[in-house]
Structure formats: structure tokens, C-alpha cells
Enzyme design. Structure first.
Site, mmCIF file in Angstrom:
data_model
loop_
_atom_site.group_PDB
_atom_site.id
_atom_site.type_symbol
_atom_site.label_atom_id
_atom_site.label_comp_id
_atom_site.label_asym_id
_atom_site.label_seq_id
_atom_site.Cartn_x
_atom_site.Cartn_y
_atom_site.Cartn_z
ATOM 1 N N SER A 249 4.444 -4.031 3.416
ATOM 2 C CA SER A 249 3.437 -4.938 2.855
ATOM 3 C C SER A 249 3.851 -6.403 2.871
ATOM 4 O O SER A 249 3.047 -7.276 2.573
ATOM 5 C CB SER A 249 3.089 -4.531 1.413
ATOM 6 O OG SER A 249 4.106 -4.926 0.523
ATOM 7 N N LYS B 166 6.177 -8.862 -4.129
ATOM 8 C CA LYS B 166 4.923 -9.453 -3.679
ATOM 9 C C LYS B 166 4.956 -10.957 -3.921
ATOM 10 O O LYS B 166 5.864 -11.493 -4.556
ATOM 11 C CB LYS B 166 3.734 -8.857 -4.455
ATOM 12 C CG LYS B 166 3.510 -7.353 -4.273
ATOM 13 C CD LYS B 166 2.996 -7.020 -2.901
ATOM 14 C CE LYS B 166 2.702 -5.521 -2.759
ATOM 15 N NZ LYS B 166 3.909 -4.695 -2.757
#
Length: 200
Positions: free
Chosen positions: A118, A156
Site C-alpha cells: 500500500s 500510512k
């Protein structure tokens, strides 16, 4: 870890010395210096001390390529999720040694291996070693390590809308949707990404 010969060659070039210069300083032949640098032979303990004096370095730097004192042992936790989040932060049972030249002074760090894809648009690949600076505050757009509820760690980009107080954890992969942290979630910022050490 580099060989002794490569370390000698590195220190010689760093000191702007030719093989002939070094040979003259040590009262040896250039052939002897060349033999060290291609790892055919190694210097005696006496010559090793002389080399350290000439290069102004420690014996560790000649033998191992890195001074033991310049290594920092960073706690290594379980893999951090760079996918949907599935790894638990727990007591670190291992450490990883990192050169102090990569880290700032008077700060605390921890390390985790990346898993998932990701964050590939930020050049973070599965298996990369991620070094985080411990902190509990981030600026919008910074990459961090976060824990949401049940101590699930994820890596993230951090965004917070001050007007609505909504926290968004943004992947760096268009195949993934952002994580919206609900107001009733237990959310913690664990650290700011400091360095990525590639797996290759």
C-alpha cells in the site's frame, strides 16, 4: 560488512593517498599494499596500528568498516502492515543495529519490516526495514506508524482536518482506499518515518 582490504582501500582514498604514498609511509612496497587491498594478505597487528594512526581511524573501522561505537541498537517489532493492517505492536524482543550516521542525536527510534504494497508509490516495498522516530504528533502529509484500536500497527500518510477533527490515513497506492479513523476509535501516533533501508 566489507573486507579488511576494501576498508584499507577506502581509508587510503579518503586520505587522498596513492598506494605508493602509503607504501612509503609504512616503509613497504606498493606490492604489499596492493596485496592487502585485494585481500590476498592482511597487515600485521603492528602495521594495523600504523594504518590507524595514518588514517586517523579506529581498528574497528579498518577491520569491520564501521566503528562499533557508531552503531545504535534499535528495538525491532513485528512486521508493520503496509496493507490492511494485521500486525500487533508488542514488547520488542529483538534489536537491529543501525549506523548512527543515519539517525539524529537525542531521539528514540524503533524499527519494523514492511509487509504489503500500500506504500509502493512512496518507494516502500515489502521486506524493507522501516526506521521510525518515536513521536506522538505529525504534520499533514508525513508518513507514520499508527495504532488503531487493538494495537494494530499500520504505515500510512497522515492527514487531519482541523475543522472536523477527522483523521485520514492515506495509502500511497491507488488500489487502496484511505482509512478514516472514527471518533470512537482508540488512535495513537507511534512514530514518524525517518529512514527506509531497502531489502536489496
Amino acid at each position: 560488512m566489507q573486507s579488511v582490504g576494501k576498508n584499507i582501500k577506502y581509508q587510503r582514498k579518503k586520505a587522498h593517498l596513492s598506494q605508493e604514498d602509503l607504501a612509503n609511509m609504512l616503509q613497504l612496497s606498493t606490492k604489499a599494499i596492493s596485496s592487502w587491498e585485494i585481500d590476498r594478505t592482511e597487515p600485521s597487528s603492528k602495521k594495523l596500528k600504523e594504518l590507524c594512526s595514518i588514517f586517523q581511524c579506529s581498528s574497528d573501522e579498518l577491520l569491520f568498516g564501521e566503528s562499533i561505537a557508531s552503531l545504535i541498537y534499535v528495538p525491532l517489532y513485528d512486521d508493520i502492515s503496509c496493507g490492511k493492517g494485521s500486525f500487533v505492536l508488542d514488547m520488542a524482543e529483538r534489536t537491529v543495529s543501525i549506523s548512527s550516521s543515519l539517525l539524529g542525536n537525542h531521539k528514540k527510534y524503533f524499527a519494523q519490516y514492511a509487509k504489503g504494497d500500500s506504500m509502493i508509490e512512496e518507494h516502500i516495498q515489502e521486506g524493507d526495514l522501516l526506521i521510525f522516530e518515536q513521536c506522538d504528533v505529525l504534520e499533514n502529509g508525513e508518513i507514520g506508524c499508527f495504532v488503531i484500536d487493538e494495537d494494530v500497527a499500520t504505515c500510512k500518510k497522515y492527514y487531519r482536518d482541523l475543522s472536523s477533527n477527522v483523521i485520514l490515513l492515506q495509502p500511497a497506492n491507488s488500489s487502496y482506499s484511505p482509512i478514516i479513523v472514527s471518533s470512537d476509535s482508540i488512535f495513537r501516533i507511534i512514530g514518524r518515518l525517518h529512514t527506509v533501508i531497502r531489502r536489496y
